[in-house]
Design an enzyme around this catalytic site. Structure first.
Site, PDB file in Angstrom:
ATOM      1  N   THR A  24       0.819  -1.214   0.000  1.00  0.00           N
ATOM      2  CA  THR A  24       0.000   0.000   0.000  1.00  0.00           C
ATOM      3  C   THR A  24       0.851   1.262   0.000  1.00  0.00           C
ATOM      4  O   THR A  24       2.027   1.236   0.345  1.00  0.00           O
ATOM      5  CB  THR A  24      -0.916   0.046   1.230  1.00  0.00           C
ATOM      6  N   GLY A  68      -5.944   6.910   7.486  1.00  0.00           N
ATOM      7  CA  GLY A  68      -5.426   6.010   6.462  1.00  0.00           C
ATOM      8  C   GLY A  68      -4.434   5.066   7.102  1.00  0.00           C
ATOM      9  O   GLY A  68      -3.666   5.468   7.984  1.00  0.00           O
ATOM     10  N   SER A 147       4.816   1.108   1.468  1.00  0.00           N
ATOM     11  CA  SER A 147       5.953   0.715   0.643  1.00  0.00           C
ATOM     12  C   SER A 147       6.316   1.771  -0.386  1.00  0.00           C
ATOM     13  O   SER A 147       7.476   1.912  -0.757  1.00  0.00           O
ATOM     14  CB  SER A 147       5.652  -0.613  -0.054  1.00  0.00           C
ATOM     15  N   CYS A 182       6.713   1.949  -7.387  1.00  0.00           N
ATOM     16  CA  CYS A 182       6.608   0.892  -6.373  1.00  0.00           C
ATOM     17  C   CYS A 182       5.754  -0.266  -6.880  1.00  0.00           C
ATOM     18  O   CYS A 182       4.602  -0.066  -7.270  1.00  0.00           O
ATOM     19  CB  CYS A 182       6.003   1.463  -5.093  1.00  0.00           C
ATOM     20  N   THR A 185       2.265  -0.893  -5.179  1.00  0.00           N
ATOM     21  CA  THR A 185       1.292   0.195  -5.246  1.00  0.00           C
ATOM     22  C   THR A 185       0.682   0.225  -6.642  1.00  0.00           C
ATOM     23  O   THR A 185       1.415   0.162  -7.634  1.00  0.00           O
ATOM     24  CB  THR A 185       1.968   1.551  -4.962  1.00  0.00           C
TER      25      THR A 185
END
Length: 219
Positions: A24, A68, A147, A182, A185
């Site tokens: 995420t 979040g 990440s 990433c 993601t």
């Protein structure tokens, strides 16, 4: 005890910890009195993508607080529930609720085993909570975890310093940039803001973002 003073005296400007939170990227920006927080939708199990459109942003019922989370889903939701309890207990006082959760997270035998990070924000401020008990306030009103957090954070700082984009658009562009770098993601971006607007469940891929930019430039 003055809780705002406590928080201000115990803050550091960081975006990552030693433990990598895969699957995420969460990003939050405050600019010109507006606050936006967004996430990608990817959930990764090992090296396999198991979901593309997860919702990692929550609004605490009965308050103007957005949360979040990054890390293990079950751990993050358990921490979200605990934070909601603190917000209710301290009548929406974000500073005190964050400090109390940090203390519990650090000292409770069960909570301290939970692996996650959280960004919490209201109209006045944004804070990052880590499993080591830190309550962290950003120096430039940009936060990012997960990440892809470092990529989104760098993009967010550059956009905030050098463009006229609003908070919501900075979050959108920052997450899009992170999704291109990433592998944990994706570009299914969800954004929530404190004005009640949201992009729940709307997938914005790179072409969609490019078309939005082209339209804004033509206008």
């Amino acid at each position: 005890m003055e809780w705002s003073g406590y928080v201000k005296n115990h803050m550091y400007n960081i975006t990552t910890t030693d433990s990598q939170m895969h699957a995420t990227t969460i990003m939050a920006v405050r600019k010109d009195g507006s606050v936006a927080i967004g996430s990608d939708g990817q959930v990764t199990l090992g090296h396999t993508v198991v979901k593309h459109s997860a919702n990692k942003i929550r609004r605490i019922d009965g308050s103007d607080v957005l949360v979040g989370f990054a890390g293990s889903t079950s751990d993050a939701l358990a921490l979200f529930d605990k934070f909601s309890e603190q917000i209710q207990k301290y009548q929406g006082d974000l500073n005190r609720a964050a400090v109390e959760l940090g203390k519990l997270w650090r000292t409770d035998r069960i909570l301290r085993r939970l692996e996650a990070m959280m960004i919490v924000c209201n109209a006045e401020q944004m804070l990052m909570l880590s499993g080591s008990g830190d309550v962290i306030q950003p120096e430039e009103q940009v936060l990012a975890i997960g990440s892809g957090g470092a990529y989104a954070y760098a993009a967010g700082l550059a956009l905030k310093r050098n463009t006229d984009l609003d908070a919501r658009e900075i979050v959108r562009q920052g997450l899009c940039i992170a999704s291109k770098i990433c592998i944990y993601t994706n570009d299914h971006i969800t954004i929530e803001s404190l004005d009640g607007e949201s992009l729940d469940g709307e997938s914005l891929d790179s072409k969609s973002l490019d078309s939005i930019q082209e339209k804004e430039q033509s206008d």
